[in-house]
Structure formats: C-alpha cells, structure tokens
Design a protein around this motif. Structure first.
Motif, mmCIF file in Angstrom:
data_model
loop_
_atom_site.group_PDB
_atom_site.id
_atom_site.type_symbol
_atom_site.label_atom_id
_atom_site.label_comp_id
_atom_site.label_asym_id
_atom_site.label_seq_id
_atom_site.Cartn_x
_atom_site.Cartn_y
_atom_site.Cartn_z
ATOM 1 N N CYS A 99 23.503 -28.926 -17.088
ATOM 2 C CA CYS A 99 24.697 -28.724 -16.242
ATOM 3 C C CYS A 99 25.953 -28.888 -17.099
ATOM 4 O O CYS A 99 26.128 -29.917 -17.752
ATOM 5 C CB CYS A 99 24.706 -29.731 -15.097
ATOM 6 S SG CYS A 99 26.264 -29.713 -14.187
ATOM 7 N N CYS B 106 23.421 -27.464 -9.724
ATOM 8 C CA CYS B 106 23.046 -28.806 -10.175
ATOM 9 C C CYS B 106 22.787 -29.693 -8.957
ATOM 10 O O CYS B 106 23.611 -29.743 -8.039
ATOM 11 C CB CYS B 106 24.169 -29.385 -11.027
ATOM 12 S SG CYS B 106 23.880 -31.097 -11.514
ATOM 13 N N CYS C 206 25.634 -32.763 -9.154
ATOM 14 C CA CYS C 206 27.087 -32.625 -8.922
ATOM 15 C C CYS C 206 27.463 -31.325 -8.209
ATOM 16 O O CYS C 206 28.642 -31.068 -7.986
ATOM 17 C CB CYS C 206 27.837 -32.736 -10.240
ATOM 18 S SG CYS C 206 27.657 -31.297 -11.302
ATOM 19 N N MET D 216 27.553 -28.327 -9.304
ATOM 20 C CA MET D 216 28.098 -27.274 -10.166
ATOM 21 C C MET D 216 27.112 -26.102 -10.187
ATOM 22 O O MET D 216 25.900 -26.301 -10.265
ATOM 23 C CB MET D 216 28.299 -27.855 -11.578
ATOM 24 C CG MET D 216 28.692 -26.864 -12.648
ATOM 25 S SD MET D 216 30.446 -26.418 -12.538
ATOM 26 C CE MET D 216 30.436 -24.857 -13.425
ATOM 27 N N CYS E 196 27.995 -32.198 -15.539
ATOM 28 C CA CYS E 196 27.527 -33.597 -15.620
ATOM 29 C C CYS E 196 26.376 -33.778 -16.610
ATOM 30 O O CYS E 196 25.961 -34.907 -16.858
ATOM 31 C CB CYS E 196 27.114 -34.092 -14.228
ATOM 32 S SG CYS E 196 25.506 -33.479 -13.680
HETATM 33 ZN ZN ZN Z 1 25.859 -31.425 -12.642
#
Ligand code: ZN
Length: 278
Positions: free
Chosen positions: A15, A37, A40, A42, A18
C-alpha cells in the motif's frame, strides 16, 4: 532495476499510503488488479513496473492515445458526448493556473510531471518555472515552449533530490502526476523538502469518490491501467499529505462537489514544526 522486479519489470506493490500488504480486489483488467488496502482504504494498482519499463513501454502520451482509441470502440456515445461538451469546460491549463494563483501569485514554481509543458508556458507569465517530466516525448514538446534547461528529464523522485536544493521553491504543482507515481509518498516528501516554509503544493488527481465513479463502475474515465497506479479520495490524499509533513488547506466549496471527476487539493509546508517524516 531492483532485484524484486521480475523479467518483465513487474513486482507486487505494498500500500503506497500505509505499507500494508492486506488487500481486496476492486477491479481486474487483463493482468492488472486495482486493490483496496484493508488497513487504510487506499485504492491502488496492486503490482508495479520499474521506471525504465514504464518509460519504454507505457509512455503516458502514447498510452493516453491508446485509451482514447479503446473508448472509441467500447463507449462511442460517451466519447461523442464528452467531445460535444468540451467547449463548455474551462481550458485545462488555464484552470490549473487559476487554481495555483488562488494560493500563490508569484515566486519559484516547480511542476512535477510537467507533460507537454502547456501549463508551464502559461505559468511562466507569473512564476520562475521548472518542470520535471519522465516521458521523453513530453520533454521534447516542453522544450519547444520553454527554455530547454527549465525542463528536467526523468522520474521526479530521482531527479528532484539531486538537482533542487532544500527550501528553494514557493510552489510545487502536481497536476495529473501523483496518480502515475509508484512512490507517491516519496514524491510528496520531495515536494516538502524543496518548498520554503509556508510554501504551497497544489494537486489535481482523479477523484475516486466522485459520483461518476460509483455510477460508471469499471467504465469510469479515471481508470487508466496501468498508467494510473493511485486512486485517491479527498481523505486518503489529505492523509498522505499529512504523512509527508504538509497541512492540507480547506477546500473551497466549488472543489468539494462529488459531481467532479477531479480532486483538487492544496497543502502548506508549515512555517515551523513540520517534520517531513512520519
Ligand atoms: Zn494502506
């Protein structure tokens, strides 16, 4: 080439926000997967090309032309309507300049992913300009519009730390760059480093939380695979900016509408206390 890349220059990508490897697939096209992800939220391309394979095989200006051809075949009505409405949309380079001038009126400006140099040629009326571009074709086109030494050729994250000194710019513009960058956090940290305290970065990237993306699903115009490898929402972009040390600025109401496929965001390097780490 990094040892992790296989013979075709591809590797699994953590990711970019993170660093986690836990993910779920949100879209598959050919050998490529867009993933979210689990830590987080994303959204990003789950595998990665090295820069040389990208420049050789996926030159953005050529990829863009290919994508238009693909859409002509698969979505002829949408493409026709989009072209019909084009005169009603503000000229993109002028709009990017207006978005920049809203926050800063003069000074030294560096443009990450400066493309064909169209924006920089306009910005040069207000700022001392520098551009960084990976695509050799983009560099060639830019050097027809601007002093050749104002355009640096190569990956932003490799060039900027070598060539540009700390605290030397008032503005870093990133229009249609960060969605192409395999290391977006490194790109933002470079922007942070070269900006003077109080300096601004202004970004434009496809808006993954736009209504259009929800409605059109896999046919959304923001998907360019593999050219676009990061798909930001206002929340994930602000989070990444903070990780790089920036303070995201409040977004004007007109930029917050979920009807827009573009996400505009500006952020400031604090006058003091910003770490650029984290
Ligand atoms: Zn992430």
């Amino acid at each position: 080439m990094c040892a992790d890349f296989n013979s075709t220059g591809v590797k699994i990508r953590p990711c970019p926000l993170c660093g986690a490897m836990d993910r779920k697939i949100v879209l598959r096209r050919g050998e490529w997967e867009i993933v979210e992800c689990l830590r987080c939220a994303m959204v990003f391309l789950g595998s990665e090309l090295d820069y040389s394979a990208q420049a050789e095989n996926y030159d953005w200006l050529e990829e863009y032309a290919k994508e238009v051809t693909r859409r002509k075949q698969t979505q002829p009505v949408m493409l026709f309507l989009s072209r019909l409405l084009r005169p009603l949309r503000p000229n993109t380079n002028r709009h990017m300049l207006a978005q920049t001038l809203r926050w800063k009126r003069s000074g030294n400006l560096v443009d990450f992913g400066s493309g064909d140099g169209g924006f920089l040629a306009l910005a040069a009326r207000h700022f001392e300009v520098t551009g960084i571009e990976l695509s050799p074709r983009g560099v060639q086109l830019s050097r027809q519009k601007l002093p050749p030494d104002a355009i640096l050729e190569g990956p932003v994250t490799q060039i900027i730390d070598r060539v540009c000194s700390e605290n030397s710019f008032d503005v870093v513009t990133q229009f249609g760059y960060i969605e192409h960058e395999w290391n977006p956090l490194a790109g933002l940290r470079s922007a942070f480093r070269v900006l003077k305290p109080g300096g601004l970065t202004v970004l434009k990237t496809p808006n993954y939380s736009s209504w259009n993306r929800h409605i059109r699903g896999p046919k959304w115009c923001g998907y360019h695979i593999p050219a676009h490898c990061n798909y930001f929402t206002p929340r994930t972009l602000a989070q990444m900016l903070r990780r790089a040390g920036f303070e995201p600025l409040p977004r004007p109401l007109g930029d917050r509408l979920p009807t827009s496929d573009s996400l505009w965001l500006a952020a400031r390097k604090p006058f003091s206390g910003g770490s650029g780490g984290g």
